[in-house]
Motif scaffolding. Sequence first.
Motif, PDB file in Angstrom:
ATOM      1  N   ALA A 173      88.290  20.089  97.433  1.00 43.07           N
ATOM      2  CA  ALA A 173      89.419  19.499  98.330  1.00 43.07           C
ATOM      3  C   ALA A 173      90.076  21.441  98.789  1.00 43.07           C
ATOM      4  O   ALA A 173      91.125  21.189  98.682  1.00 43.07           O
ATOM      5  CB  ALA A 173      90.854  19.046  97.403  1.00 43.07           C
ATOM      6  N   ASP A 174      89.611  21.882  99.181  1.00 43.20           N
ATOM      7  CA  ASP A 174      90.116  23.773 100.137  1.00 43.20           C
ATOM      8  C   ASP A 174      89.780  23.817 101.145  1.00 43.20           C
ATOM      9  O   ASP A 174      87.815  22.785 101.797  1.00 43.20           O
ATOM     10  CB  ASP A 174      89.066  24.344  99.113  1.00 43.20           C
ATOM     11  CG  ASP A 174      89.592  25.655  99.626  1.00 43.20           C
ATOM     12  OD1 ASP A 174      90.801  26.522  99.575  1.00 43.20           O
ATOM     13  OD2 ASP A 174      88.688  26.699 100.087  1.00 43.20           O
TER      14      ASP A 174
ATOM     15  N   ALA B 173      78.624  11.230 100.046  1.00 42.04           N
ATOM     16  CA  ALA B 173      78.366   9.743 100.635  1.00 42.04           C
ATOM     17  C   ALA B 173      79.201   9.952 101.542  1.00 42.04           C
ATOM     18  O   ALA B 173      79.340  10.382 103.268  1.00 42.04           O
ATOM     19  CB  ALA B 173      78.362   8.426 100.153  1.00 42.04           C
ATOM     20  N   PRO B 174      80.970  10.243 101.765  1.00 43.14           N
ATOM     21  CA  PRO B 174      81.615  10.882 103.076  1.00 43.14           C
ATOM     22  C   PRO B 174      82.560  11.754 103.636  1.00 43.14           C
ATOM     23  O   PRO B 174      82.743  12.005 104.192  1.00 43.14           O
ATOM     24  CB  PRO B 174      83.472  10.629 101.569  1.00 43.14           C
ATOM     25  CG  PRO B 174      82.806   9.854 100.453  1.00 43.14           C
ATOM     26  CD  PRO B 174      81.332  10.049 100.039  1.00 43.14           C
ATOM     27  N   LEU B 175      80.973  12.876 102.795  1.00 43.91           N
ATOM     28  CA  LEU B 175      81.268  14.517 103.319  1.00 43.91           C
ATOM     29  C   LEU B 175      80.951  14.114 105.072  1.00 43.91           C
ATOM     30  O   LEU B 175      81.643  14.795 105.447  1.00 43.91           O
ATOM     31  CB  LEU B 175      80.196  14.965 102.678  1.00 43.91           C
ATOM     32  CG  LEU B 175      80.615  17.067 103.491  1.00 43.91           C
ATOM     33  CD1 LEU B 175      81.889  17.272 102.781  1.00 43.91           C
ATOM     34  CD2 LEU B 175      79.274  17.765 102.682  1.00 43.91           C
ATOM     35  N   PRO B 176      79.708  13.422 104.985  1.00 47.20           N
ATOM     36  CA  PRO B 176      79.844  14.004 106.876  1.00 47.20           C
ATOM     37  C   PRO B 176      80.197  12.768 107.435  1.00 47.20           C
ATOM     38  O   PRO B 176      80.296  13.382 108.702  1.00 47.20           O
ATOM     39  CB  PRO B 176      78.206  12.777 106.620  1.00 47.20           C
ATOM     40  CG  PRO B 176      78.144  12.157 105.778  1.00 47.20           C
ATOM     41  CD  PRO B 176      78.646  13.371 104.303  1.00 47.20           C
TER      42      PRO B 176
ATOM     43  N   ALA C 144      78.407  20.523 114.199  1.00 47.61           N
ATOM     44  CA  ALA C 144      78.638  21.152 111.892  1.00 47.61           C
ATOM     45  C   ALA C 144      77.078  21.173 111.658  1.00 47.61           C
ATOM     46  O   ALA C 144      76.356  21.038 112.140  1.00 47.61           O
ATOM     47  CB  ALA C 144      79.471  19.862 111.815  1.00 47.61           C
ATOM     48  N   ALA C 145      77.322  21.178 110.492  1.00 47.41           N
ATOM     49  CA  ALA C 145      76.516  21.611 109.380  1.00 47.41           C
ATOM     50  C   ALA C 145      77.492  21.059 107.477  1.00 47.41           C
ATOM     51  O   ALA C 145      78.265  20.844 107.678  1.00 47.41           O
ATOM     52  CB  ALA C 145      75.632  22.625 108.976  1.00 47.41           C
ATOM     53  N   ILE C 146      76.322  20.866 106.693  1.00 46.54           N
ATOM     54  CA  ILE C 146      76.362  19.566 105.260  1.00 46.54           C
ATOM     55  C   ILE C 146      75.281  20.127 105.010  1.00 46.54           C
ATOM     56  O   ILE C 146      74.942  19.570 104.944  1.00 46.54           O
ATOM     57  CB  ILE C 146      77.255  18.526 105.749  1.00 46.54           C
ATOM     58  CG1 ILE C 146      76.116  17.322 106.197  1.00 46.54           C
ATOM     59  CG2 ILE C 146      78.665  18.388 106.200  1.00 46.54           C
ATOM     60  CD1 ILE C 146      76.240  16.049 106.126  1.00 46.54           C
ATOM     61  N   SER C 147      76.574  19.751 103.324  1.00 46.05           N
ATOM     62  CA  SER C 147      74.829  20.503 102.119  1.00 46.05           C
ATOM     63  C   SER C 147      75.652  19.504 101.228  1.00 46.05           C
ATOM     64  O   SER C 147      76.843  20.328 100.832  1.00 46.05           O
ATOM     65  CB  SER C 147      74.260  21.487 101.807  1.00 46.05           C
ATOM     66  OG  SER C 147      73.893  21.487 101.235  1.00 46.05           O
ATOM     67  N   GLN C 148      75.619  19.130 100.152  1.00 46.05           N
ATOM     68  CA  GLN C 148      76.055  18.143  99.038  1.00 46.05           C
ATOM     69  C   GLN C 148      77.543  18.378  99.392  1.00 46.05           C
ATOM     70  O   GLN C 148      77.437  17.402  99.515  1.00 46.05           O
ATOM     71  CB  GLN C 148      76.068  20.115  98.057  1.00 46.05           C
ATOM     72  CG  GLN C 148      74.112  19.431  97.574  1.00 46.05           C
ATOM     73  CD  GLN C 148      73.856  21.540  96.675  1.00 46.05           C
ATOM     74  OE1 GLN C 148      74.825  21.521  96.081  1.00 46.05           O
ATOM     75  NE2 GLN C 148      72.894  20.935  96.069  1.00 46.05           N
ATOM     76  N   TRP C 149      78.446  19.292  98.785  1.00 42.78           N
ATOM     77  CA  TRP C 149      79.737  18.980  98.926  1.00 42.78           C
ATOM     78  C   TRP C 149      80.774  19.814 100.067  1.00 42.78           C
ATOM     79  O   TRP C 149      82.108  19.587 100.192  1.00 42.78           O
ATOM     80  CB  TRP C 149      80.454  19.183  97.400  1.00 42.78           C
ATOM     81  CG  TRP C 149      80.019  18.438  96.607  1.00 42.78           C
ATOM     82  CD1 TRP C 149      79.080  18.799  95.396  1.00 42.78           C
ATOM     83  CD2 TRP C 149      80.417  17.162  96.047  1.00 42.78           C
ATOM     84  NE1 TRP C 149      78.629  16.992  94.352  1.00 42.78           N
ATOM     85  CE2 TRP C 149      80.404  16.336  94.395  1.00 42.78           C
ATOM     86  CE3 TRP C 149      81.916  16.410  96.366  1.00 42.78           C
ATOM     87  CZ2 TRP C 149      80.492  15.694  94.194  1.00 42.78           C
ATOM     88  CZ3 TRP C 149      81.842  14.919  95.407  1.00 42.78           C
ATOM     89  CH2 TRP C 149      81.428  14.846  94.142  1.00 42.78           C
ATOM     90  N   GLU C 150      79.954  20.566 100.588  1.00 40.91           N
ATOM     91  CA  GLU C 150      80.776  21.542 101.521  1.00 40.91           C
ATOM     92  C   GLU C 150      79.941  21.253 102.964  1.00 40.91           C
ATOM     93  O   GLU C 150      78.774  21.077 102.935  1.00 40.91           O
ATOM     94  CB  GLU C 150      80.212  23.077 100.753  1.00 40.91           C
ATOM     95  CG  GLU C 150      81.219  22.842  99.531  1.00 40.91           C
ATOM     96  CD  GLU C 150      81.058  24.487  99.205  1.00 40.91           C
ATOM     97  OE1 GLU C 150      79.450  25.457 100.370  1.00 40.91           O
ATOM     98  OE2 GLU C 150      80.635  25.109  98.461  1.00 40.91           O
TER      99      GLU C 150
END
Length: 239
Positions: A219-220, A182-185, A138-144
Amino acid sequence: HIVLREVGGSGQKRLKAARVLVVGAGGLGSPALLYLAAAGVGTIGIIDDDHVSNSNLQRQIIHSDARIGMAKVASATVAIKALNPFVTVEAFDERLDAARAGALFAGFDLILDGSDNLDTRYLVNRAAVAAGKPLIAAAISQWEGQISLYHPAAGGPCFACLFADRPAQGLAPSCAEAGVIAPLPGVLGAMMALEAVKHLTGAGQTLRGRLMIYDGLYADVRVIGAARRADCPVCGTGG
């Protein structure tokens, strides 16, 4: 779990017997590790050479203020053991490199990649393909965020099938550089653990051959198909 038709006693036994390695005990690794432990995965490996810092605590929920300065693998081990003392934790306080990855991956059934840089992601993918091991990355950045299960040995694509070319400099910044909510990861890390549980127990349909893209700001959620590339430089004829 045992009353879930898709898991049951046999599935729980498979979880107990499983050996899962998590690369990175940061934002993604934190929730993944906790949920793997809570789910009853018997042996959990952790590899990370970093130490806990104050700035980590905004999103790396396996660590605590009291453990600032501690090696992340040691801090994560404390949290895992507090949650489930029956889990065997194998902690590797080191940076993953090509020389080490092959032998390390060979000793595990499943690899989870929660690393925060492209060099490590490509290294993990190459080593997983070489070892014939399934990889949940998985990978994350900002809101995605995005997540998939890569497993060429079972007919699915590898990470390089989808991302053969590295993005241009600056287009894939780290969380520290670009920021992350904060909650994204937590969302993506929990998805990693869920995919791991499904893969290990045979429940449902995993993300093998599919890439899930999550947009937390709006929320998509989108899921797109992903196929092996015959000319892939890692798992195909281009290697």
